[in-house]
Design a protein around this motif. Structure first.
Motif, PDB file in Angstrom:
ATOM      1  N   LEU A 881       0.828  -1.199   0.000  1.00 23.08           N
ATOM      2  CA  LEU A 881       0.000   0.000   0.000  1.00 23.08           C
ATOM      3  C   LEU A 881       0.862   1.249   0.000  1.00 23.08           C
ATOM      4  N   ALA A 882       1.920   1.252   0.781  1.00 24.96           N
ATOM      5  CA  ALA A 882       2.801   2.419   0.806  1.00 24.96           C
ATOM      6  C   ALA A 882       3.437   2.665  -0.551  1.00 24.96           C
ATOM      7  N   LYS A 883       3.836   1.592  -1.231  1.00 24.25           N
ATOM      8  CA  LYS A 883       4.451   1.736  -2.557  1.00 24.25           C
ATOM      9  C   LYS A 883       3.448   2.258  -3.578  1.00 24.25           C
ATOM     10  N   LEU A 884       2.214   1.757  -3.546  1.00 26.88           N
ATOM     11  CA  LEU A 884       1.203   2.225  -4.484  1.00 26.88           C
ATOM     12  C   LEU A 884       0.877   3.690  -4.261  1.00 26.88           C
ATOM     13  N   LEU A 930      -4.686  -4.406   3.754  1.00 25.89           N
ATOM     14  CA  LEU A 930      -5.276  -5.362   2.813  1.00 25.89           C
ATOM     15  C   LEU A 930      -6.678  -4.932   2.405  1.00 25.89           C
ATOM     16  N   THR A 931      -7.410  -4.344   3.325  1.00 32.88           N
ATOM     17  CA  THR A 931      -8.740  -3.834   2.996  1.00 32.88           C
ATOM     18  C   THR A 931      -8.665  -2.758   1.917  1.00 32.88           C
ATOM     19  N   VAL A 932      -7.698  -1.864   2.025  1.00 30.50           N
ATOM     20  CA  VAL A 932      -7.543  -0.824   1.004  1.00 30.50           C
ATOM     21  C   VAL A 932      -7.148  -1.449  -0.327  1.00 30.50           C
ATOM     22  N   LEU A 933      -6.270  -2.429  -0.306  1.00 33.84           N
ATOM     23  CA  LEU A 933      -5.833  -3.065  -1.556  1.00 33.84           C
ATOM     24  C   LEU A 933      -6.997  -3.761  -2.255  1.00 33.84           C
ATOM     25  N   LYS A 934      -7.870  -4.400  -1.480  1.00 28.30           N
ATOM     26  CA  LYS A 934      -9.005  -5.088  -2.099  1.00 28.30           C
ATOM     27  C   LYS A 934     -10.015  -4.106  -2.685  1.00 28.30           C
TER      28      LYS A 934
END
Length: 1262
Positions: A881-884, A930-934
């Motif tokens: 998430l930090a990389k994205l 993981l919630t943000v990624l989904k």
């Protein structure tokens, strides 16, 4: 047949043409005049009309898709509705036809039956397909609808024509040089308009072709001659109507006949009109043919997408007929395109036809009809499409004032073009200056050119006469990528995006002495998807207000509505470790325990397969039930109404929450699942061409046959990887502070330097493989090829399987871009000779690796540090998430208290605890990340769907059989850069090993068994009962009890044990059996069979075959619980299993009860034939070794002998009763007959004995 004129175009070598308006009359004699004529109208004309109507509708749908207009599915539904209604009308018309009508043959009657069934079937299929049309399936449904039209055309054509076709020959110096064949069914006349031939009584333009074999192939593509002809074919009694369609102005020249003679046709027609309408035509083109005029446009050198910008004018074109008729049916303009060669004659490239817009002298030249709009015309070469032409055509009538009344030809002046007239301003599109930026990434898979390898390639981009060249690749083998990534050029293009010309991509190889050799080319026909549009806040889900999304650990999509709280599920339905609640009827809640120690990756896989199957079934059911058009439109809408099916939405109000009904709740899965794609992963992510596109390069001429797609595949010589960005040039373009002018619009893309990658390939299984051996099976194994690395798993081939389960993983190191294409092949192992390729699939790993969808390693549904769902990506969710966020220049992530994380204007909430291997809970932010990624597609500006943890299903193809699927393979690929954290060990997806079990079945008693035999001594009904049992698939291991003789009540006592050892797969619920198919087989073949126990009851016979009485088959995973007593056991335990309590021997381990035996009677219905009391005991292999038991009543652990009654020897203990039964009951009349016969014989013997002595006494007088 009226010959109005002949046009000589390309046959200047034949000068002797006749330009006459002559009349030809042919009389066709029909045999069997008494039985009626066979000259009839085409059968079933309504289908032809319906076909043309539906075909026009399908063309409209394709035009809507091509122009990217909205709601093409609505138009397609309308077309299918018209087709369904038309089929219904045709069916009624055909059903009313009399099959026994005079003149009808058996072929006609049988064809009528065929048409009835086919038309009815097509109508039903079209009606059913109408409800299945969705926005995502429009293209597939169009293909199916076109198949319907093909069937209708076949039915509309008579299989046996009674009238020969019409041939038109062009003869010069006694030699036949060209001809045309006109089907007679198109010319037949009928008083009913719908049954008349489509060309009957009309002036038609016909093109002649070369006769013989020369007319096929490229030599027959060009038009030899064009004639305008009037044709009419009908019965003699209909001759009065033969001139009904001829244009006005013609007079007949008849031959004088005597009185009473039949009327004869005219010998010629004379055009008697005093004036001839003169027209002036203008349009764009290359080689044009109109009436007796032709013209040629100027030649453009070395281009695949020429732009002429030229106006051609035909002066004083004379057309015969009335002006109104010419306006309604203008003459056809023939346009042919040629490739001009320096040496030799020009090569024919294609042809198209057009009708001009006609302006009469008294009409005003202005909107809406004038000036004509530019349109696309499809160019054909033979039967294949050869491109499109953008042009406009108009036909102007010259009035009494001459050309002074014609509109002026005004257009931009171009002094460099000399006398060439440009397109007038009214027709010419409005041009704007566009900038086209080109991303030059690299070239891939280039083939040899003239036997020499490509070494120093270069890419040339050209559009509308402008272009740019890429940097030269100095060494293609060493690095096929370009050093300079972005270049641009400016060009004037129409503001109407539909009128944009194609963009040409040419790849040349720079060779010695300054030579440039063409490698391949590609024409990008549509540039709309490459047009850059300014950022729209609404289009990018941008909102200034915060949106809070509450997400639990369950995997479900969120709602795309602003200012809403989306609650997907809560933890209230969970209770304790590994326990989930499952609702039943009423308020009962049954807790089902999940033993996590027994779960593995296959548990997750099979749960996902089950979910996919249920989803597909639900989708099919929903489509079949949704007949209402409005409902379908809502389902196809913006994705708002559809989302409420699977989520609960709470609207923010004044302190209150409005909850959707419980019917919208989604049933929770028992296990964490992955995504199973029933097709390639690329199909759901647009081929991973979010910013890097692949353009196939073609070399050579296109295919000349109908199978053009196959020919185009053979012409592919490589791929160009890059992208395009086109936008209007303006001074107010928004620029970011960190904008890199060298990269243009391609900001934040990665560098294209070589990179080392670890590629991990997981192959699950293959399905429906094509048989490769003569026994109809195959011995498949896996082969992996990536660059120079090749792996063949030949030692682990699977014998005689068309659906092999591999469960293999392979690690291969690769360097992008040199090793970018992964090939996964399935070979058939052969003992002798080379192995045969069954099929292969190819994956472009480079596009996946660089895609913003992050296809390197799938995102799992939940984060876990142990167990079957362990996180396998080397980067944790917080790191990803930090990389994205850094790459997308987003604000965040900001983690806050209460399980909150904020990214841009989105706030996500999720649990923050994780459980370790010891059951201790720890605080973590991984669930939040993981919630943000989904839900990454919810993020404004840069959001897109990330690839989840998945298994994709790819088709297997064979190079020698293009387009024919040879099977399917389930797999997935992970990629890890070598310069980052090393990944963990590969997942263990090896096939589960079957576990050894032993099933012990004790048959205690039977009851109410049907009595099959009659006792010969006592006459009572009885049966000699024994029970037989086996496991399905192990018929050779059948076991029988001993025989209970002479049961007169149907009761049997056995106390007999069956022992069945077997190998079992718990996850698949199948018994695994390995055995050789024959004595000559090289390997054992593995079979997976459902675990089912078969019990049968038989009647034993000594001197004949045993009699079958009844049977029962128990599915060991789900069978009815046994009854406690024989009275409670009924046939409903078999016929109504759904209402009975079900048990599984694998969970119950031991169960005892009564089960019914059933058999089918003469009415093929089940009837009760007995009951059996049995005890089933399941043990593992280890338990069976510790507690052995013998078969039958043998050691160890023997069973007691049954206490059977003595009725089996009753006849021996009471002999008098048996004799009485035999004599007085069973053989009564036989005994009477025997005694009577014995008495008669005794009397006869006494008579014969005493008769001689008595006669002697009489004779001697004694």
């Amino acid at each position: 047949m009226t010959h109005i004129g002949t046009k000589r175009d390309l046959l200047d070598q034949f000068p002797n043409f006749l330009y006459l308006c002559h009349w030809y009359w042919y009389v066709i004699e029909t045999p069997n005049k008494g039985k009626g004529t066979r000259l009839k109208t085409p059968g079933f004309p309504f289908k032809v009309i319906m076909t043309f109507t539906s075909e026009d509708g399908l063309n409209d749908v394709q035009e809507i898709i091509k122009t990217e207009k909205t709601y093409p599915e609505r138009r397609l539904r309308g077309v299918l509705e018209e087709l369904s209604q038309g089929c219904k009308c045709v069916f009624l018309a055909l059903a009313n036809k009399d099959p026994n009508q005079s003149g009808r043959t058996k072929l006609d009657r049988e064809r009528l039956k065929l048409c009835l069934s086919e038309v009815e079937s097509i109508g039903q299929q079209a009606k059913a397909m109408r409800s299945q049309v969705k926005k995502s399936t429009v293209r597939d449904k169009i293909k199916l609808a076109q198949n319907f039209l093909t069937k209708l055309r076949f039915l509309a054509d008579e299989p046996q024509h009674s009238v020969p076709d019409v041939f038109i020959w062009m003869i010069s110096n006694g030699k036949r040089i060209a001809y045309a064949r006109v089907p007679s069914k198109d010319l037949l006349y009928s008083t009913i308009e719908e049954e008349k031939g489509k060309d009957c009584g009309k002036v038609k333009t016909i093109f002649l072709r070369i006769p013989g074999k020369k007319g096929f192939g490229p030599a027959g593509w060009t038009v030899q001659s064009k004639i305008e002809i009037y044709l009419w074919l009908g019965l003699s009694k209909q001759r009065k109507d033969y001139l009904c369609g001829l244009p006005n102005g013609f007079e007949e020249n008849k031959l004088s006949r005597g009185p009473g003679m039949p009327c004869s046709p005219p010998i010629s027609l004379t055009y008697m009109s005093k004036t001839v309408d003169q027209f002036h035509i203008s349009y764009l083109f290359i080689l044009y043919v109109l009436s007796d005029n032709s013209n040629i446009i100027f030649v453009l050198a070395e281009t695949l997408c020429p732009t002429w910008d030229q106006l051609l004018v035909f002066e004083n074109v004379e057309l015969f007929g009335e002006a109104t008729e010419l306006r309604d049916d203008p003459p056809i303009i023939v346009i042919e395109i040629y490739d001009q060669d320096t040496v030799g004659k020009a090569d024919f490239m294609g042809r198209t036809f057009a009708k001009p817009v006609v302006k009469m002298a008294d009409e005003h030249y202005g909107p809406p009809r004038f000036p004509p709009q530019l349109e696309y015309y499809q160019i054909y070469r033979g039967n294949c499409s050869a491109g499109e032409m953008l042009a406009a055509f108009e036909l102007l009538q010259i009035g009494p004032n001459g050309k002074a009344d014609l509109p002026p030809i005004d257009g931009p002046t171009d002094m460099d073009r000399g006398p060439i007239l440009p397109v007038p301003l009214g027709i010419r599109p409005v041009l704007s200056k566009y900038r086209i930026e080109v991303l030059f990434w690299g070239l891939r898979d280039l083939k040899r050119v003239n036997l020499a390898q490509v070494d120093r390639p270069r890419v040339d981009i050209e559009c509308a006469g402008k272009g740019v060249q890429s940097a030269l690749i100095p060494n293609y083998k060493k690095n096929p990528n370009f050093s300079t990534l972005v270049k641009w050029f400016e060009v004037d293009l129409p503001e109407n995006e539909l009128l944009h010309p194609p963009l040409n991509i040419r790849v040349v190889d720079c060779r010695a002495f300054g030579r440039y050799t063409l490698v391949g080319s590609n024409a990008v026909t549509s540039l709309r998807k490459f047009i850059y549009r300014a950022t729209d806040k609404q289009a990018n889900n941008y909102s200034t207000t915060e949106e809070i999304i509450v997400v639990s650990m369950e995997t479900e999509p969120s709602c795309k509505k602003m200012d809403t709280v989306v609650k997907l599920d809560s933890d209230d339905d969970k209770d304790g470790k590994g326990k989930k609640r499952k609702r039943k009827k009423g308020d009962e809640i049954e807790e089902e325990e999940l033993d996590e120690s027994m779960l593995d990756w296959w548990s997750k896989y099979f749960a996902s397969i089950e979910t996919l199957t249920e989803a597909l079934k639900a989708q099919e059911a929903a489509l079949s039930d949704s007949e209402d058009k409005d409902d379908m439109d809502i389902a196809d809408g913006g994705g708002k109404a559809r989302e409420f099916i699977i989520i609960k939405v709470f609207y923010r109000g004044k302190g209150k929450k409005k909850k959707m009904p419980d019917m919208f709740e989604k049933k929770k899965p028992k296990l964490d699942e992955l995504k199973v794609y029933p097709k390639e992963l690329e199909s759901d992510f647009d081929n991973f061409e979010d910013w890097l596109h692949s353009f196939n390069l073609f070399r050579g001429k296109g295919g000349d046959d109908d199978d053009q797609n196959v020919m185009d595949e053979d012409r592919i010589v490589g791929k160009f990887k890059g992208s395009l960005c086109m936008y209007k040039v303006s001074d107010d373009m928004p620029r970011d502070m960190s904008f890199d002018s060298n990269m243009g619009m391609f900001q934040n893309i990665p560098h294209n330097d070589p990179i080392n990658v670890l590629v991990r390939i997981y192959v699950i299984r293959a399905t429906d493989l094509h048989p490769a051996d003569i026994n109809g099976k195959a011995d498949p194994y896996i082969a992996i090829r990536l660059g120079k690395s090749e792996i063949k798993d030949k030692e682990n081939y699977i014998s005689k399987q068309l659906n092999p389960l591999f469960g293999k993983s392979f690690d291969v190191e690769a360097t992008f871009p040199m090793d970018s294409t992964l090939t996964v092949s399935i070979y058939d192992w052969d003992l002798v000779g080379t192995d045969d390729l069954i099929g292969e699939t190819k994956l472009d790993l480079e596009n996946r690796f660089y895609s913003k969808h992050r296809a390197t390693c799938g995102i799992t549904s939940n984060y876990a540090i142990h167990g079957y769902n362990v996180w396998r990506d080397p980067l944790k969710p917080t790191q990803i998430l930090a990389k994205l966020c850094k790459d997308g220049k987003l604000d965040g992530p900001h983690y806050g208290p209460g399980g909150r994380v904020k990214v841009e204007n989105r706030v996500f909430m999720a649990p923050t605890e994780i459980e370790d291997e010891n059951g201790l809970k720890k605080q973590t932010e991984e669930h939040l990340a993981l919630t943000v990624l989904k839900h990454w597609e919810e993020i404004p500006k840069v959001g897109c769907k990330l690839v989840p943890e998945h298994v994709e299903t790819r088709p297997l193809l064979h190079p020698d059989k293009p387009g024919i699927e040879q099977g399917r393979i389930e797999m997935w690929v992970d990629m890890f850069p070598k310069d980052m954290t090393a990944p963990g060990p590969a997942l263990d997806i090896s096939p589960r090993k079957p576990k050894k079990f032993e099933l012990r079945v004790i048959v205690w008693n039977t009851d109410e068994v049907v009595l099959e035999d009659d006792d010969i001594f006592t006459g009572e009904k009885s049966s000699d009962i024994f029970v037989r049992g086996w496991l399905k698939g192990q018929q050779e291991d059948k076991q029988d009890t001993d025989v209970h003789y002479h049961s007169i009540t149907g009761e049997g006592n056995f106390n007999w044990r069956f022992v069945y050892p077997f190998d079992y797969l718990m996850a698949e619920e199948k018994i695994v059996i390995s055995k050789k198919e024959s004595m000559f087989a090289w390997d054992e073949t593995e079979y997976k069979i459902p675990a089912r126990l078969n019990l049968q009851v038989w009647d034993a016979d000594h001197f004949s075959a045993d009699d079958f009485l009844g049977a029962i088959e128990l599915d060991l995973n789900r069978f009815p619980r046994g009854a406690k007593t024989a009275k409670q056991c009924s046939i409903e335990m078999v016929t109504n299993e759904g209402e009975m309590p079900m048990v599984s021997i694998f969970k119950q381990k031991r169960i005892k009860g009564w089960w019914p035996f059933v058999a089918r009677n003469e009415e093929d219905e089940f009837e009760l034939t007995g009951k059996v009391e049995a005890e089933l005991h399941l043990l593992t292999g280890e338990e069976a070794e510790r507690s052995p038991a013998g078969e039958g009543r043998n050691e160890p652990d023997p069973l007691e002998k049954p206490n059977r009654p003595d009725t089996s020897l009753l006849w021996f203990l009471t002999p008098f009763k048996a004799i009485k039964h035999l004599i007085c009951t069973q053989y009564k009349w036989l005994a009477i007959k025997i005694v009577t016969a014995l008495l008669l014989l005794a009397l006869l013997a006494i008579f014969l004995y005493s008769m001689p002595g008595y006669m002697v006494k009489k004779m001697l007088g004694a």
